[in-house]
Design a protein around this motif. Structure first.
Motif, PDB file in Angstrom:
ATOM      1  N   ILE A  87       0.881  -1.234  -0.082  1.00 54.97           N
ATOM      2  CA  ILE A  87      -0.003   0.147  -0.206  1.00 54.97           C
ATOM      3  C   ILE A  87       0.817   1.192   0.109  1.00 54.97           C
ATOM      4  CG2 ILE A  87      -1.720   1.357   1.384  1.00 54.97           C
ATOM      5  CD1 ILE A  87      -2.913  -1.368   2.121  1.00 54.97           C
ATOM      6  N   LEU A  88       1.983   1.339   0.360  1.00 60.84           N
ATOM      7  CA  LEU A  88       3.085   2.385   0.596  1.00 60.84           C
ATOM      8  C   LEU A  88       3.497   2.752  -0.835  1.00 60.84           C
ATOM      9  CD1 LEU A  88       5.021   1.369   3.912  1.00 60.84           C
ATOM     10  CD2 LEU A  88       3.402   3.211   3.686  1.00 60.84           C
ATOM     11  N   ILE A  89       3.521   1.868  -1.577  1.00 57.89           N
ATOM     12  CA  ILE A  89       4.091   2.050  -2.980  1.00 57.89           C
ATOM     13  C   ILE A  89       3.336   3.252  -3.809  1.00 57.89           C
ATOM     14  CG2 ILE A  89       4.877   1.120  -5.378  1.00 57.89           C
ATOM     15  CD1 ILE A  89       5.163  -1.560  -4.011  1.00 57.89           C
ATOM     16  N   PRO A  90       1.998   3.218  -3.779  1.00 54.91           N
ATOM     17  CA  PRO A  90       1.387   4.318  -4.690  1.00 54.91           C
ATOM     18  C   PRO A  90       1.421   5.487  -3.884  1.00 54.91           C
ATOM     19  CG  PRO A  90      -0.188   2.795  -3.733  1.00 54.91           C
ATOM     20  CD  PRO A  90       1.040   2.224  -3.590  1.00 54.91           C
ATOM     21  N   MET A  91       1.484   5.402  -2.362  1.00 57.06           N
ATOM     22  CA  MET A  91       1.420   6.876  -1.612  1.00 57.06           C
ATOM     23  C   MET A  91       3.070   7.551  -1.830  1.00 57.06           C
ATOM     24  SD  MET A  91      -0.767   5.622   1.853  1.00 57.06           S
ATOM     25  CE  MET A  91      -2.336   5.441   1.646  1.00 57.06           C
ATOM     26  N   ALA A  92       4.142   6.247  -1.894  1.00 60.59           N
ATOM     27  CA  ALA A  92       5.333   6.984  -1.988  1.00 60.59           C
ATOM     28  C   ALA A  92       5.693   7.437  -3.315  1.00 60.59           C
ATOM     29  CB  ALA A  92       6.247   5.772  -1.750  1.00 60.59           C
ATOM     30  N   LEU A  93       5.028   6.994  -4.286  1.00 60.50           N
ATOM     31  CA  LEU A  93       5.096   7.644  -5.752  1.00 60.50           C
ATOM     32  C   LEU A  93       4.520   9.085  -5.661  1.00 60.50           C
ATOM     33  CD1 LEU A  93       4.394   4.391  -7.847  1.00 60.50           C
ATOM     34  CD2 LEU A  93       6.642   5.682  -7.795  1.00 60.50           C
ATOM     35  N   LYS A  94       3.404   9.185  -4.839  1.00 62.98           N
ATOM     36  CA  LYS A  94       2.831  10.483  -4.956  1.00 62.98           C
ATOM     37  C   LYS A  94       3.701  11.487  -4.159  1.00 62.98           C
ATOM     38  CE  LYS A  94      -1.856   8.582  -5.335  1.00 62.98           C
ATOM     39  NZ  LYS A  94      -3.070   8.402  -4.869  1.00 62.98           N
ATOM     40  N   SER A  95       4.031  11.215  -3.181  1.00 66.84           N
ATOM     41  CA  SER A  95       4.868  11.916  -2.015  1.00 66.84           C
ATOM     42  C   SER A  95       6.215  12.376  -2.842  1.00 66.84           C
ATOM     43  CB  SER A  95       5.430  11.136  -0.951  1.00 66.84           C
ATOM     44  OG  SER A  95       6.186  11.826  -0.322  1.00 66.84           O
ATOM     45  N   GLY A  96       6.911  11.341  -3.808  1.00 67.43           N
ATOM     46  CA  GLY A  96       8.061  11.874  -4.502  1.00 67.43           C
ATOM     47  C   GLY A  96       7.782  12.516  -5.586  1.00 67.43           C
ATOM     48  N   GLU A  97       6.661  12.548  -6.318  1.00 64.63           N
ATOM     49  CA  GLU A  97       6.291  13.630  -7.318  1.00 64.63           C
ATOM     50  C   GLU A  97       6.033  14.764  -6.682  1.00 64.63           C
ATOM     51  OE1 GLU A  97       5.181  15.080 -10.930  1.00 64.63           O
ATOM     52  OE2 GLU A  97       6.354  13.422 -10.412  1.00 64.63           O
ATOM     53  N   ALA A 162      10.836  10.462   5.698  1.00 65.32           N
ATOM     54  CA  ALA A 162      11.025   8.940   5.798  1.00 65.32           C
ATOM     55  C   ALA A 162      10.064   7.969   6.473  1.00 65.32           C
ATOM     56  CB  ALA A 162      12.583   8.852   6.557  1.00 65.32           C
ATOM     57  N   GLU A 163       8.810   8.693   6.550  1.00 59.50           N
ATOM     58  CA  GLU A 163       7.726   7.945   7.085  1.00 59.50           C
ATOM     59  C   GLU A 163       7.408   6.509   6.288  1.00 59.50           C
ATOM     60  OE1 GLU A 163       6.391  12.207   7.334  1.00 59.50           O
ATOM     61  OE2 GLU A 163       7.328  10.878   5.791  1.00 59.50           O
ATOM     62  N   TYR A 164       7.469   6.617   4.912  1.00 61.02           N
ATOM     63  CA  TYR A 164       7.159   5.370   4.215  1.00 61.02           C
ATOM     64  C   TYR A 164       8.317   4.369   4.301  1.00 61.02           C
ATOM     65  CZ  TYR A 164       4.291   8.971   2.094  1.00 61.02           C
ATOM     66  OH  TYR A 164       3.312   9.963   1.976  1.00 61.02           O
ATOM     67  N   PRO A 165       9.633   4.459   4.279  1.00 62.43           N
ATOM     68  CA  PRO A 165      10.531   3.317   4.376  1.00 62.43           C
ATOM     69  C   PRO A 165      10.670   2.893   5.840  1.00 62.43           C
ATOM     70  CG  PRO A 165      11.764   5.435   4.071  1.00 62.43           C
ATOM     71  CD  PRO A 165      10.437   5.812   3.789  1.00 62.43           C
ATOM     72  N   ILE A 166      10.554   3.839   6.874  1.00 58.39           N
ATOM     73  CA  ILE A 166      10.353   3.457   8.019  1.00 58.39           C
ATOM     74  C   ILE A 166       9.104   2.435   8.332  1.00 58.39           C
ATOM     75  CG2 ILE A 166       9.885   4.164  10.692  1.00 58.39           C
ATOM     76  CD1 ILE A 166      11.598   6.658   9.868  1.00 58.39           C
ATOM     77  N   LEU A 167       8.159   2.901   8.110  1.00 55.15           N
ATOM     78  CA  LEU A 167       6.655   1.819   8.040  1.00 55.15           C
ATOM     79  C   LEU A 167       6.882   0.624   7.394  1.00 55.15           C
ATOM     80  CD1 LEU A 167       3.889   4.655   7.494  1.00 55.15           C
ATOM     81  CD2 LEU A 167       4.436   3.467   9.705  1.00 55.15           C
ATOM     82  N   GLY A 168       7.541   0.705   6.329  1.00 54.92           N
ATOM     83  CA  GLY A 168       7.898  -0.500   5.649  1.00 54.92           C
ATOM     84  C   GLY A 168       8.851  -1.529   6.326  1.00 54.92           C
ATOM     85  N   LEU A 169       9.783  -1.047   6.914  1.00 54.01           N
ATOM     86  CA  LEU A 169      10.816  -1.537   7.664  1.00 54.01           C
ATOM     87  C   LEU A 169      10.143  -2.299   8.910  1.00 54.01           C
ATOM     88  CD1 LEU A 169      13.953  -2.442   7.869  1.00 54.01           C
ATOM     89  CD2 LEU A 169      14.216  -0.217   9.355  1.00 54.01           C
TER      90      LEU A 169
END
Length: 244
Positions: A87-97, A162-169
């Motif tokens: 689920i974090l993948i599309p959210m991360a893509l939007k954040s990076g954009e 860094a919320e996204y990679p931390i949540l993923g970790l």
């Protein structure tokens, strides 16, 4: 950059409404990023609760569950944590954009609304130095600091957004713990252990790859400071083309 002689007329004039529109877009993107991060945390916490809840049910009924029951619960638990990472993948893509668009807009404003106005390449009643000065007021981006401050800046730079990679970790840690526990609950023969370890290893490798992707996609260093210079070169090339 093209030089203007004294007799050459300046043909370009800035629009104050354009500046306001660009600044509003940056603000909206910052608000959207914060909202997306909050939504990501909420969704991931929900998935964690589901996975840990299933694991709690399994531990409470371990004596009465057979191998098939434990296997089904294992898939449900690991699936919950794995879905949290997906689920974090599309959210991360939007954040990076949003990060890339922010640096694109701020670099444009810094060049056209400050540098070119200051050097009299463009006409304007006003000068907008904020994008030029903002680096000097931000601990993350400020340059030419002493060594201790530079080290701190690198930490801030790596931790910001860094919320996204931390949540993923954390999801990977939960997934790994559940897999280790279920290995003892499910596996009986050596063949079972080998098959389970191969399956668990494949899942963990995929999750780690996703975490690396999440970091690169949302990192400020990768998506802001890393592309600012490139954007500046492209804008200068464009300015030369239109003979500013």
């Amino acid at each position: 950059m093209a030089q203007l002689n004294e007799k050459q007329e300046i043909k370009f004039e800035l629009s104050e409404s354009e500046y306001i529109s660009l600044r509003d877009e940056i603000i909206q993107r910052i608000i959207l990023m914060n909202s997306q991060a909050t939504n990501a945390i909420t969704v991931v916490l929900t998935m964690w609760a589901a996975g840990l809840g299933l694991f709690g049910i399994q531990l409470a009924n371990l004596d009465s569950f057979n191998k098939l029951h434990n296997l089904a619960l294992c898939f449900g638990e690991v699936g919950s944590f794995f879905c949290a990472v997906l689920i974090l993948i599309p959210m991360a893509l939007k954040s990076g954009e949003n990060l890339r668009q922010q640096v694109a807009i701020s670099t444009y404003i810094r060049l056209f609304y400050y540098d070119f106005v200051r050097k009299k390449r463009i006409k304007s009643k006003y000068i907008y130095p904020w994008e030029y000065m903002s680096e000097s007021t931000n601990d993350i981006y400020e340059k030419n600091k002493r060594n201790k401050r530079n080290k701190r800046n690198k930490v801030l730079l790596s931790m910001a957004n860094a919320e996204y990679p931390i949540l993923g970790l954390v999801s990977v840690v939960f997934s790994c713990c559940v897999l280790l526990a279920n290995c003892n609950f499910i596996c009986v023969t050596q063949r079972d252990y080998i098959a389970f370890i191969l399956m668990a290893g494949g899942i963990e490798i995929v999750e780690i790859i996703i975490i690396v992707f999440l970091y690169k996609t949302t990192s400020i260093k990768e998506n802001m400071t890393g592309i600012a210079e490139d954007k500046l070169k492209k804008y200068i090339k464009f300015a030369r083309k239109i003979k500013i």
